[in-house]
Write a protein that holds these residues in place. Structure first.
Motif, PDB file in Angstrom:
ATOM      1  N   LEU A   1       2.414   9.674   5.364  1.00  0.00           N
ATOM      2  CA  LEU A   1       1.005   9.679   4.976  1.00  0.00           C
ATOM      3  C   LEU A   1       0.125   9.100   6.087  1.00  0.00           C
ATOM      4  CD1 LEU A   1      -0.993  10.249   2.623  1.00  0.00           C
ATOM      5  CD2 LEU A   1      -0.675   7.872   1.954  1.00  0.00           C
TER       6      LEU A   1
ATOM      7  N   ARG B   1       3.078  21.406   0.394  1.00  0.00           N
ATOM      8  CA  ARG B   1       3.570  21.801   1.705  1.00  0.00           C
ATOM      9  C   ARG B   1       2.593  21.525   2.834  1.00  0.00           C
ATOM     10  NH1 ARG B   1       7.604  21.419  -0.314  1.00  0.00           N
ATOM     11  NH2 ARG B   1       9.265  22.932  -0.695  1.00  0.00           N
ATOM     12  N   THR B   2       1.439  20.959   2.532  1.00  0.00           N
ATOM     13  CA  THR B   2       0.470  20.723   3.593  1.00  0.00           C
ATOM     14  C   THR B   2       0.087  19.252   3.672  1.00  0.00           C
ATOM     15  OG1 THR B   2      -1.499  21.001   2.238  1.00  0.00           O
ATOM     16  CG2 THR B   2      -0.540  23.007   3.171  1.00  0.00           C
ATOM     17  N   ARG B   3      -0.442  18.912   4.830  1.00  0.00           N
ATOM     18  CA  ARG B   3      -0.949  17.558   5.062  1.00  0.00           C
ATOM     19  C   ARG B   3      -2.046  17.233   4.051  1.00  0.00           C
ATOM     20  NH1 ARG B   3      -3.275  16.912  10.900  1.00  0.00           N
ATOM     21  NH2 ARG B   3      -4.766  18.419  10.156  1.00  0.00           N
TER      22      ARG B   3
ATOM     23  N   LEU C   1      -0.571  16.353   0.665  1.00  0.00           N
ATOM     24  CA  LEU C   1       0.049  15.029   0.643  1.00  0.00           C
ATOM     25  C   LEU C   1      -1.020  13.955   0.487  1.00  0.00           C
ATOM     26  CD1 LEU C   1       2.925  13.647   1.209  1.00  0.00           C
ATOM     27  CD2 LEU C   1       1.950  13.122   3.444  1.00  0.00           C
ATOM     28  N   ARG C   2      -2.085  14.108   1.259  1.00  0.00           N
ATOM     29  CA  ARG C   2      -3.163  13.122   1.207  1.00  0.00           C
ATOM     30  C   ARG C   2      -3.886  13.187  -0.135  1.00  0.00           C
ATOM     31  NH1 ARG C   2      -5.774  13.307   7.300  1.00  0.00           N
ATOM     32  NH2 ARG C   2      -3.905  12.517   8.334  1.00  0.00           N
TER      33      ARG C   2
ATOM     34  N   GLU D   1      -3.123   8.794  -6.574  1.00  0.00           N
ATOM     35  CA  GLU D   1      -2.155   7.809  -7.037  1.00  0.00           C
ATOM     36  C   GLU D   1      -2.506   6.396  -6.571  1.00  0.00           C
ATOM     37  OE1 GLU D   1       0.469   7.918  -8.997  1.00  0.00           O
ATOM     38  OE2 GLU D   1       0.349  10.059  -9.406  1.00  0.00           O
ATOM     39  N   ASN D   2      -2.837   6.241  -5.309  1.00  0.00           N
ATOM     40  CA  ASN D   2      -3.136   4.918  -4.768  1.00  0.00           C
ATOM     41  C   ASN D   2      -4.121   5.043  -3.603  1.00  0.00           C
ATOM     42  OD1 ASN D   2      -3.219   2.329  -3.893  1.00  0.00           O
ATOM     43  ND2 ASN D   2      -1.018   2.109  -3.533  1.00  0.00           N
TER      44      ASN D   2
ATOM     45  N   ARG E   1      -2.647  14.114  -3.070  1.00  0.00           N
ATOM     46  CA  ARG E   1      -1.826  13.500  -4.124  1.00  0.00           C
ATOM     47  C   ARG E   1      -1.826  11.989  -3.980  1.00  0.00           C
ATOM     48  NH1 ARG E   1       3.630  15.184  -3.515  1.00  0.00           N
ATOM     49  NH2 ARG E   1       3.180  16.169  -1.529  1.00  0.00           N
ATOM     50  N   ALA E   2      -1.780  11.504  -2.721  1.00  0.00           N
ATOM     51  CA  ALA E   2      -1.791  10.054  -2.506  1.00  0.00           C
ATOM     52  C   ALA E   2      -3.119   9.453  -2.969  1.00  0.00           C
ATOM     53  CB  ALA E   2      -1.549   9.748  -1.039  1.00  0.00           C
TER      54      ALA E   2
ATOM     55  N   VAL F   1       2.530   4.700  -2.279  1.00  0.00           N
ATOM     56  CA  VAL F   1       2.347   5.616  -3.399  1.00  0.00           C
ATOM     57  C   VAL F   1       3.677   5.659  -4.158  1.00  0.00           C
ATOM     58  CG1 VAL F   1       1.744   7.957  -4.073  1.00  0.00           C
ATOM     59  CG2 VAL F   1       0.679   6.918  -2.059  1.00  0.00           C
TER      60      VAL F   1
ATOM     61  N   PHE G   1       5.755   8.889  -4.615  1.00  0.00           N
ATOM     62  CA  PHE G   1       6.202   9.585  -3.404  1.00  0.00           C
ATOM     63  C   PHE G   1       7.593   9.085  -2.996  1.00  0.00           C
ATOM     64  CE2 PHE G   1       2.049  11.004  -1.084  1.00  0.00           C
ATOM     65  CZ  PHE G   1       1.704  11.733  -2.193  1.00  0.00           C
TER      66      PHE G   1
ATOM     67  N   ALA H   1      -5.988   2.998  -2.207  1.00  0.00           N
ATOM     68  CA  ALA H   1      -5.952   1.913  -1.205  1.00  0.00           C
ATOM     69  C   ALA H   1      -4.925   2.227  -0.116  1.00  0.00           C
ATOM     70  CB  ALA H   1      -5.630   0.584  -1.882  1.00  0.00           C
ATOM     71  N   ALA H   2      -3.805   2.862  -0.507  1.00  0.00           N
ATOM     72  CA  ALA H   2      -2.789   3.233   0.482  1.00  0.00           C
ATOM     73  C   ALA H   2      -3.350   4.265   1.451  1.00  0.00           C
ATOM     74  CB  ALA H   2      -1.549   3.779  -0.220  1.00  0.00           C
ATOM     75  N   VAL H   3      -4.166   5.172   0.935  1.00  0.00           N
ATOM     76  CA  VAL H   3      -4.772   6.202   1.776  1.00  0.00           C
ATOM     77  C   VAL H   3      -5.761   5.562   2.742  1.00  0.00           C
ATOM     78  CG1 VAL H   3      -6.249   8.237   1.694  1.00  0.00           C
ATOM     79  CG2 VAL H   3      -4.431   7.960   0.020  1.00  0.00           C
TER      80      VAL H   3
ATOM     81  N   GLU I   1       1.000  12.778   9.713  1.00  0.00           N
ATOM     82  CA  GLU I   1       1.787  13.936   9.290  1.00  0.00           C
ATOM     83  C   GLU I   1       2.208  14.814  10.459  1.00  0.00           C
ATOM     84  OE1 GLU I   1      -1.152  13.072   8.174  1.00  0.00           O
ATOM     85  OE2 GLU I   1      -1.118  12.808   6.015  1.00  0.00           O
TER      86      GLU I   1
ATOM     87  N   GLY J   1       0.504  17.286  11.954  1.00  0.00           N
ATOM     88  CA  GLY J   1       0.087  18.683  11.875  1.00  0.00           C
ATOM     89  C   GLY J   1      -0.318  19.044  10.479  1.00  0.00           C
ATOM     90  N   PRO J   2      -1.017  20.187  10.329  1.00  0.00           N
ATOM     91  CA  PRO J   2      -1.520  20.553   8.999  1.00  0.00           C
ATOM     92  C   PRO J   2      -0.419  20.906   7.999  1.00  0.00           C
ATOM     93  CG  PRO J   2      -2.162  22.193  10.642  1.00  0.00           C
ATOM     94  CD  PRO J   2      -1.505  21.088  11.376  1.00  0.00           C
ATOM     95  N   LEU J   3       0.746  21.310   8.486  1.00  0.00           N
ATOM     96  CA  LEU J   3       1.843  21.610   7.571  1.00  0.00           C
ATOM     97  C   LEU J   3       2.861  20.480   7.607  1.00  0.00           C
ATOM     98  CD1 LEU J   3       2.394  25.417   8.178  1.00  0.00           C
ATOM     99  CD2 LEU J   3       0.911  24.259   6.543  1.00  0.00           C
ATOM    100  N   LEU J   4       3.509  20.250   6.460  1.00  0.00           N
ATOM    101  CA  LEU J   4       4.391  19.086   6.370  1.00  0.00           C
ATOM    102  C   LEU J   4       5.771  19.307   6.977  1.00  0.00           C
ATOM    103  CD1 LEU J   4       3.698  17.668   2.818  1.00  0.00           C
ATOM    104  CD2 LEU J   4       2.833  16.874   5.018  1.00  0.00           C
TER     105      LEU J   4
ATOM    106  N   LYS K   1      -2.350   8.134 -11.217  1.00  0.00           N
ATOM    107  CA  LYS K   1      -2.603   6.747 -11.604  1.00  0.00           C
ATOM    108  C   LYS K   1      -4.051   6.312 -11.395  1.00  0.00           C
ATOM    109  CE  LYS K   1       1.176   4.431 -10.651  1.00  0.00           C
ATOM    110  NZ  LYS K   1       2.011   3.757  -9.654  1.00  0.00           N
TER     111      LYS K   1
ATOM    112  N   TRP L   1       1.450  25.540  -2.919  1.00  0.00           N
ATOM    113  CA  TRP L   1       1.736  25.398  -1.484  1.00  0.00           C
ATOM    114  C   TRP L   1       0.829  24.340  -0.863  1.00  0.00           C
ATOM    115  CZ3 TRP L   1      -1.100  26.611   2.997  1.00  0.00           C
ATOM    116  CH2 TRP L   1      -0.345  26.661   4.188  1.00  0.00           C
TER     117      TRP L   1
ATOM    118  N   MET M   1       0.856  -1.177   0.000  1.00  0.00           N
ATOM    119  CA  MET M   1       0.000   0.000   0.000  1.00  0.00           C
ATOM    120  C   MET M   1       0.900   1.237   0.000  1.00  0.00           C
ATOM    121  SD  MET M   1      -3.050  -1.019  -0.139  1.00  0.00           S
ATOM    122  CE  MET M   1      -3.997  -2.510   0.071  1.00  0.00           C
TER     123      MET M   1
END
Lengths: 519, 324
Positions: free
Chosen positions: A110, B178-180, B183-184, B190-191, B186-187, A99, A102, B193-195, A113, A115-118, B314, B174, A97
């Protein structure tokens, strides 16, 4: 090795009376399981025994129809993976599982995280990953893109993901299926390191030597039920193999002695590597003669499906060659399924829903699939509809397909009747060579007998029959010769009338040598 | 010389103005496709938003209320798309096409029955439109060659939505990188199931992406009727939603390249207007139809040449179903 189990403290996981249905399939039947904390616990069983379903329920991916889950002695209700993660359960799925686009770090982050910022989480994860790397020997470049990593390294990312989220119970589903032996050894070292640091590991596998090598305790599943629990030190591969395969009443056929004739199909050192470079078939050689049934036995996933695909012309062999009636087939001179059919080879595929028929097509369409260019079925422009329907009606009568309605959609028939229709299509071409995969999978008892008789009749008419089945009883009752496959190789050959389930079962688990040494 | 330079600046100025709806719509498409949903309905959402904004701005006299109405309508259509293809796992292309047809028909029907102007909304004046903002000192500097002209003509003198559109590019970048949430997102594309196995709801992520898409399309549509134009004209989006999709693919689903793709398409549009009636050496006067077709021809050429190297998210276009 440290001592196995820890009876004084509460089990890490307790499952009680888990039931799960998928439509008509009872995937888990009243399953109970207790896993001591800080141990490596194996769950073995054939494909389809319900191991993965059970673990998906524990991980919250599916919800059980009934039953209770306790983690560390406390009742837990798993509504989704988030509940399992919160309870400290991590899972490494058979199909990763991850990506692919990434980086390792992004994959680990994933869902956790911080917090809201990475930016903050990224820095913390980098430090934590470095620590975990050192502690468990999980070396990996955190900035590498996952899609470019080797399979073994991707699995490390999955392990890191689980550890990063603080998992102290780790489920691994068939973790070595995609690994080379060296990668698998490395994985086991890591798992032992985890166990020694108090992590509880649940390992799902159908590979018995792995289970014997690394687990402290082992539970056996068969057909959705938990059939036995053993301490690994107190059991043997042979016992586990027997428990996995199970003993059922043999359906003995009235069988005359085979009259083997000329060689119809010869496989000479046939090997097959998949796209990832993993060897699925390794140096397979055998002769198949007219008038005999050769059975291929093995725990599913040991190359039987690939062997059928190569023999049927669906995939060319990567190495070695086949000879069908003098036609030599190798990597440079492949033959497709159509050509092989013209050479007199018929194929009843393992997965009839996917390869044997088109579910939405009417029965008369399924009944000519692959033979639709036959002048009996097609004119210069159009199919001969009335002729085909009449032909199908005849097949349905001779093979007792119910309901005998050529216009009914193929997926409206029961599994047994679908199989009889596919068999009728292939057998009535009077092939010289018949490949049959899992002829009675999902077929009711009455139809099993009929299908077995048809296969026997083909043999008696001088057809060379290759039978692949995971049902050992089926192999034993039909075959004149039995070849046993293990990890893409043929590891044993037994005469049909001298075979017994125990010997074959040992060969299927590749445990013969060990037994001989002990015995 | 100064004349020529002014001409260049004016062409670039026009480029910026016609690029704005493309930029907003392309970013909308980018966000939603990054979550794994294909949205052919950018066009329809823009058109519906343009109509809603034109209508409400006319009735209330406020461009801001018009913008709000445009956004609300566009988000509702986006949620409709989500209901069809996330909740019910319908075909995303069919749902998008349906939204385009719905918007195209409804805007004309309602326009004729409410205003009796043949599908137009009444012309907007004063505060019912977003007026150009003149930057301090622009008039003084306009006489200064080059730098002054650049400042006065190119940077100054646009309405607020133009600046907003350009700010959206770094904002989306941004958000994505740059944010949670990014990231989620984009995931998920792409996949999924991973999310899902990471304990995150795929459905929630996809709905959130659609809401952002709706907001951006709503701004784009409102810009057309209350900023760029002065009222709604039937079919005023004229394929901009599809050009935006092309720009999104051309820009490989990345905000900054997408911006440049939009500017390129906008530039062609602006040149097309300039070139009408102009004598070109060797060819003579360019046929108007050819010039107007230029952006679309370029779209085909660019996509034919570059799409091979553009890799979509994907899981794009595939409804998420847990397997067993």
């Amino acid at each position: 090795m440290t001592t196995a189990g820890a009876p004084a403290i509460a089990p890490a996981i307790t499952l009680r009376g888990i039931n799960k249905h998928f439509g008509p399939v009872h995937a888990n039947r009243d399953v109970s399981l207790s896993v001591p904390a800080g141990s490596i616990h194996g769950i073995v069983g054939e494909n389809g025994a319900g191991k993965s379903t059970l673990m998906s329920i524990l991980y919250g991916f599916y919800q059980a129809d009934s039953g209770a889950i306790e983690v560390g002695g406390k009742p837990c209700s798993m509504h989704g993976p988030e509940d399992a993660l919160a309870a400290g359960i991590g899972m490494v799925h058979q199909h990763f599982m991850l990506v692919d686009v990434f980086t390792v770090l992004e994959n680990i982050l994933l869902g956790a995280e911080g917090g809201p910022l990475l930016a903050g989480g990224m820095a913390a994860a980098r430090a934590e990953v470095a620590r975990l790397e050192a502690e468990y020997g999980l070396q990996i470049d955190p900035d590498a893109v996952v899609g470019e990593l080797a399979v073994g390294l991707r699995q490390r990312v999955e392990l890191l993901k689980a550890l990063y989220r603080g998992a102290n119970i780790l489920i691994l589903d068939e973790p070595t299926g995609v690994l080379t032996p060296q990668e698998a050894d490395r994985l086991f070292e890591i798992l032992r390191a985890m166990r020694d640091r108090g992590v509880t590991v649940i390992l799902i596998s159908h590979k018995l030597q792995e289970i014997m090598a690394i687990t402290d305790n082992v539970s056996v599943m068969r057909a959705g039920e938990m059939v036995a629990h053993r301490r690994t030190a107190e059991t043997t591969r042979a016992e586990l193999a027997e428990l996995m395969v199970g003993r059922q009443v043999l359906l003995r056929l009235d069988k005359t002695a085979a009259q083997p004739g000329a060689v119809a199909l010869r496989a000479d050192d046939v090997s097959l590597s998949d796209d990832a470079g993993i060897r699925r078939l390794d140096g397979i050689s055998f002769d198949l003669r007219a008038g005999e049934i050769v059975g291929i036995a093995g725990v599913s996933g040991n190359g039987q499906s690939e062997l059928l695909e190569v023999l049927a012309g669906i995939r060319p062999p990567s190495r070695g060659r086949l000879a069908v009636h003098g036609r030599i087939i190798d990597r440079e001179h492949p033959a497709d399924a159509g050509e092989l059919r013209r050479l007199g080879l018929a194929h009843v595929p393992e997965d009839r829903q996917r390869m044997g028929m088109i579910p939405a097509f009417a029965a008369w369409e399924t009944a000519i699939l692959g033979y639709h260019h036959d002048p009996a079925y097609t004119g210069p422009l159009l199919l001969k509809g009335a002729d085909i329907v009449a032909d199908t009606a005849g097949k349905m009568a001779r093979f007792d397909v119910r309901p005998a309605d050529p216009y009914l959609a193929s997926d409206s028939f029961s599994g047994g009747n679908q199989q009889k229709l596919v068999l009728a299509r292939e057998i009535e071409r009077r092939p010289d060579i018949l490949l049959v995969g899992q002829p009675t999978r999902g077929v009711d008892i009455g139809a099993i007998e009929f299908i077995h008789q048809q296969i026997m009749q083909m043999r008696d008419r001088g057809c060379a029959v290759l039978l692949v089945s995971v049902e050992l009883d089926e192999i034993l009752s039909l075959s004149d010769r039995i070849l046993v496959m293990f990890e893409g190789r043929i590891v044993g050959e037994v005469d049909g009338d001298k075979a017994d389930a125990r010997t074959i079962g040992l060969m299927m688990a590749n445990a013969m040598d060990t037994q001989a040494a002990h015995g | 010389m100064a004349e020529d330079f002014l001409l260049v600046i004016l062409t670039l100025d026009a480029t910026i103005r016609v690029s704005v709806p493309l930029i907003l719509a392309a970013l909308a498409g980018l966000v939603v496709e990054r979550s794994g949903i294909i949205d052919i309905g950018l066009e329809g959402k823009m058109l519906a938003a343009a109509f809603a904004a034109g209508t409400v701005a006319y009735l209330s006299g406020s461009a801001w209320l018009g913008l709000g109405a445009g956004i609300v309508i566009s988000v509702l259509l986006a949620l409709l798309h989500g209901f069809a293809c996330i909740t019910h796992r319908g075909n995303q292309i069919v749902s998008g096409v349906a939204i385009n047809i719905l918007a195209s028909g409804l805007t004309v029907l309602l326009g004729i029955s409410w205003f009796s102007l043949g599908g137009l909304t009444p012309p907007l004046t004063g505060s019912a439109r977003f007026m150009s903002l003149t930057w301090p000192g622009a008039e003084v500097l306009a006489g200064t060659p080059i730098l002054g002209q650049l400042y006065a003509e190119l940077l100054s003198g646009h309405n607020i939505l133009v600046y907003l559109a350009f700010l959206c590019v770094p904002a989306v970048w941004w958000l994505l990188y740059r944010t949670r949430f990014g990231l989620r997102l984009r995931a998920t594309g792409e996949n999924p199931a991973a999310v899902d196995t990471a304990g995150i709801s795929v459905i929630r992520m996809r709905y959130l992406a659609l809401i952002i898409c709706g907001i951006l399309c709503g701004i784009a549509g409102s810009y057309l009727s209350t900023g760029h134009g002065a009222g709604f004209v039937r079919e005023m989006t004229a394929g901009k939603g599809f050009i935006a999709l092309a720009a999104m693919i051309f820009g490989k689903w990345r905000p900054v390249p997408v911006l440049f793709a939009c500017l390129l398409f906008g530039f062609l549009d602006a040149i097309a207007i300039r070139l009408q009636g102009v004598e070109v050496p060797l060819i003579g006067e360019m046929p108007v139809q050819f010039i107007q077709a230029l952006p679309y021809i370029l779209t085909v050429v660019l996509l034919a040449g570059f799409i091979g190297r553009a890799i979509a998210p994907k899981a794009s276009g595939i409804p998420y179903v847990k397997e067993h």
